[in-house]
Enzyme design. Structure first.
Site, mmCIF file in Angstrom:
data_model
loop_
_atom_site.group_PDB
_atom_site.id
_atom_site.type_symbol
_atom_site.label_atom_id
_atom_site.label_comp_id
_atom_site.label_asym_id
_atom_site.label_seq_id
_atom_site.Cartn_x
_atom_site.Cartn_y
_atom_site.Cartn_z
ATOM 1 C CG ASN A 1 -1.817 -1.092 1.315
ATOM 2 O OD1 ASN A 1 -2.153 -1.655 0.268
ATOM 3 N ND2 ASN A 1 -2.242 -1.447 2.515
ATOM 4 N N GLY B 1 3.777 1.823 -1.320
ATOM 5 C CA GLY B 1 4.587 2.102 -2.508
ATOM 6 C C GLY B 1 5.257 0.827 -2.957
ATOM 7 C CB CYS B 2 7.295 -0.338 -5.213
ATOM 8 S SG CYS B 2 8.290 1.012 -5.798
ATOM 9 C CB VAL B 3 10.443 -3.273 -1.759
ATOM 10 C CG1 VAL B 3 11.861 -3.573 -1.294
ATOM 11 C CG2 VAL B 3 9.524 -3.073 -0.566
ATOM 12 C CE LYS C 1 8.207 -1.723 3.332
ATOM 13 N NZ LYS C 1 7.588 -2.060 4.606
ATOM 14 C CG ASP D 1 1.869 -8.535 9.134
ATOM 15 O OD1 ASP D 1 1.187 -9.582 8.986
ATOM 16 O OD2 ASP D 1 1.989 -7.667 8.246
HETATM 17 P P1 AMP Z 1 6.767 -5.394 2.746
HETATM 18 O O1 AMP Z 1 5.684 -4.429 2.528
HETATM 19 O O2 AMP Z 1 7.788 -4.928 3.737
HETATM 20 O O3 AMP Z 1 6.232 -6.760 3.116
HETATM 21 O O4 AMP Z 1 7.539 -5.580 1.350
HETATM 22 C C1 AMP Z 1 6.879 -5.987 0.173
HETATM 23 C C2 AMP Z 1 7.732 -6.935 -0.630
HETATM 24 O O5 AMP Z 1 8.971 -6.329 -0.984
HETATM 25 C C3 AMP Z 1 8.126 -8.213 0.109
HETATM 26 O O6 AMP Z 1 7.148 -9.193 0.022
HETATM 27 C C4 AMP Z 1 9.399 -8.614 -0.599
HETATM 28 O O7 AMP Z 1 9.117 -9.303 -1.794
HETATM 29 C C5 AMP Z 1 10.019 -7.283 -0.960
HETATM 30 N N1 AMP Z 1 10.987 -6.898 0.095
HETATM 31 C C6 AMP Z 1 10.741 -6.177 1.203
HETATM 32 N N2 AMP Z 1 11.840 -6.024 1.936
HETATM 33 C C7 AMP Z 1 12.839 -6.665 1.282
HETATM 34 C C8 AMP Z 1 14.237 -6.897 1.560
HETATM 35 N N3 AMP Z 1 14.824 -6.406 2.645
HETATM 36 N N4 AMP Z 1 14.949 -7.620 0.680
HETATM 37 C C9 AMP Z 1 14.354 -8.125 -0.430
HETATM 38 N N5 AMP Z 1 13.058 -7.958 -0.727
HETATM 39 C C10 AMP Z 1 12.293 -7.230 0.107
#
Ligand code: AMP
Length: 609
Positions: free
Chosen positions: A340, A342-344, A361, A453
């Site tokens: 929600n 944005g993106c990673v 992030k 979570d």
């Molecule tokens: P989140 O909202 O933190 O769950 O991140 C969304 C998605 O981004 C995750 O399901 C992973 O696919 C990717 N992601 C988040 N943090 C990392 C990280 N430290 N290293 C690699 N991929 C990540």
């Protein structure tokens, strides 16, 4: 980790000698079947059973086997020394008689500590220190999570890390090295014998060099001729430092090998790591790797082989640096995931120490204020945490948008990884990963944080052997006197992962994280399966309230399913905490890992614990 499984037995004396054992038995009356148990020096974790029969003493060696069971040569295996003694109290099964009367240790006689009691663990620590240059908490975490793998490595290769090991050099060269510099009695080195593939010991005494062959018997044990046998060369050396065992003198000062890339332990900071090895197929290599351990081309990657294991903040001042300059970041277009907020994105973090792959992030610029606050809160939580099994935050960057810079976990979320790699991931592999998750959660519990979570989607993998807990978006730091967090209103909650008290009373604690850990285990052991199939959140609530629980995933070990069910104890007061959960994960992890020794080492590597 050090608990001796015989410590509670009233007839156990610890590391006493054969003659002391006989003295105690004499004092106790020499009745037929009178017995006591003592520690065995030769095999790590082994015992000796001393029994009286016909006014004579009989001593039986009890070996600890690779899979952690115990047996007297030629006899049945038993899961512990107590069970073994109980068995022989009913059935002599080859002994001179049944064990009839325990020779009880009087309360004023303490269990005698053995020379290897601490050595076993010290060996693991020393090895981790030497091989990866880890210290303190990181070293402890490495030892706990990887003990079975380390034990295998130690049994086969530990001597190579020792300063006294000189590799394959001729006897003359060994002598030359002993004679160079001071020549105190007991100065020694170990070398490979050229012809036979066995080891030799070269030892200085009275300014003369003596050479001894180290025997290596069929069962893989090392010894001096007619001397005490050991599982590893390292142990033999340690023993010979205490007892000459037929040598002209005990070993004292090592003749240090300066010729190989021996990497002495530096008093502080991390040693410069050397690079340039190829990881085994399927093991992604993230970041700018610097590795000191023997290049793991032949063996499985261990978490400690990755940069992401140790705390990246070498300099305590770095801890204060919460914000990162934009010019230190290179942001790739590749998206690792989205949510929600944005993106990673994938990126590179540039520091004086080098370039590191990172996950960034990036906040969507629209829905600013609220989401921005959320992200700041997440960053504040992450900033307070540092554990190998938790994704570390490297900093926050405010530029074109707010960006949270984290360690990269290149192999992605556990559920996705498992669902696409069913054929290559073994059950032992999953147990190892979930043990790491339990260690990360135990750390959170200790620090009084609730995650809120925990789910397989939020366990990210650095590689197939290394897991990290991520996503602290819902996490809370509890007050020093609080054991739970109370949410004022229900939000967009992952109900299927939540304990009853979360849904009923909005109460979140480490115990409710334990419930989620159980669901995460279920997801992992079902290779990324969806919990509660097609049920909706409210249906799950009544399913649970009616006493139902998910079934055991196919192929999941009974002990792991039993732990899941304990995590799903309805009342949080009766549910285990993470200390207990980690202990059970660890015990199971160790018990199955010992079974999977590399070929050819089965007789050499005695489990050290
Ligand atoms: P989140 O909202 O933190 O769950 O991140 C969304 C998605 O981004 C995750 O399901 C992973 O696919 C990717 N992601 C988040 N943090 C990392 C990280 N430290 N290293 C690699 N991929 C990540």
């Amino acid at each position: 980790m050090t608990t001796d499984p015989a410590a509670d037995l009233p007839f156990y004396y610890g590391s006493i000698s054969r003659s002391d054992a006989e003295e105690y038995l004499k004092l106790a009356g020499m009745a037929d079947g009178l017995f006591l148990l003592r520690q065995c020096l030769r095999s790590l974790g082994g015992y000796v059973l001393s029994v009286v029969w016909n006014v004579e003493f009989h001593h039986y060696s009890v070996e600890k086997q690779l899979i952690g069971t115990y047996c007297i040569a030629g006899g049945k295996s038993h899961c512990g020394p107590a069970e073994l003694c109980e068995f022989y109290s009913k059935d002599p099964d080859g002994l001179v008689c049944t064990l009839r009367k325990p020779c009880l240790r009087s309360p004023d006689v303490p269990i005698k500590a053995g020379v290897f009691d601490n050595l076993r663990e010290n060996m693991l620590r020393e090895y981790v220190r030497q091989a990866w240059n880890l210290e303190g908490e990181a070293m402890e975490q490495a030892v706990i999570s990887q003990a079975p793998q380390l034990e295998k490595l130690i049994a086969t290769t530990a001597h190579e890390k020792m300063t006294w090991y000189h590799g394959k050099i001729p006897r003359q060269e060994g002598e030359r090295r002993l004679y160079s510099g001071a020549q105190p009695d007991g100065k020694f080195l170990i070398r490979d014998r050229e012809e036979s593939g066995t080891f030799a010991l070269s030892l200085m005494y009275g300014k003369t060099a003596y050479h001894y062959q180290i025997l290596h018997d069929k069962s893989g044990k090392y010894s001096m001729p007619e001397g005490t046998k050991f599982d590893t060369v390292w142990q033999l050396v340690e023993y010979l430092k205490m007892k000459p065992d037929g040598l002209v003198t005990v070993l004292r000062e090592p003749c240090v090998n300066n010729t190989t890339k021996q990497t002495p332990v530096l008093p502080s900071g991390r040693r410069q790591r050397t690079n340039g090895y190829t990881p085994p197929p399927g093991v992604p290599l993230g970041g700018s790797k610097e590795v000191t351990a023997s290049p793991p081309t032949e063996r499985q990657m261990l978490p400690m082989d990755c940069n992401e294991f140790a705390n990246p903040y070498h300099d305590p001042n770095d801890l204060k640096k919460f914000f990162i300059n934009r010019d230190q970041l290179m942001i790739d277009e590749v998206e690792l995931g989205s949510g929600n907020f944005g993106c990673v994105k994938k990126g590179v973090f540039k520091t004086q120490k080098g370039h590191t792959d990172v996950a960034i992030k990036v906040l969507k610029s629209e829905n600013e204020k609220l989401v921005k606050e959320e992200m700041m809160r997440e960053a504040e939580i992450m900033h307070q945490l540092s554990n190998p099994y938790i994704v570390r935050m490297l900093g926050l960057c405010e530029a074109e948008s707010l960006m949270l810079v984290m360690e990269m976990a290149a192999a992605g979320p556990l559920n996705k990884f498992l669902s696409t790699k069913k054929d290559t991931v073994t059950m032992e592999n999953i147990v190892g990963l979930m043990h790491q998750v339990s260690m990360g959660m135990k750390y959170l519990e200790e620090k009084n944080f609730v995650h809120r979570d925990l789910a397989a989607r939020n366990v990210l993998l650095v590689n197939q052997q290394f897991a990290k807990i991520s996503d602290f978006g819902l996490s809370k730091a509890l007050g020093a006197d609080d054991s739970y967090y109370k949410a004022r209103t229900a939000g967009k909650w992952p109900l299927k992962w939540y304990a009853p008290e979360c849904m009923n009373f909005h109460k979140f604690s480490s115990k409710s994280d334990v419930w989620s850990f159980g669901i995460t285990m279920w997801e992992a052991f079902s290779y990324g399966g969806k919990p509660y199939k097609k049920m909706k959140g409210p249906e799950v609530i009544s399913f649970i309230a009616n006493g139902n629980r998910m079934e055991c995933p196919p192929g999941c070990p009974d002990r792991m399913y039993a732990l899941m069910k304990d995590c799903w104890t309805y009342k949080h007061e009766d549910r285990p905490g993470f200390v207990k959960v980690e202990e059970r994960m660890r015990a199971f992890h160790y018990s199955i890992s010992n079974k999977t020794l590399p070929e050819g080492t089965a007789d050499i590597a005695e489990p050290l614990k």
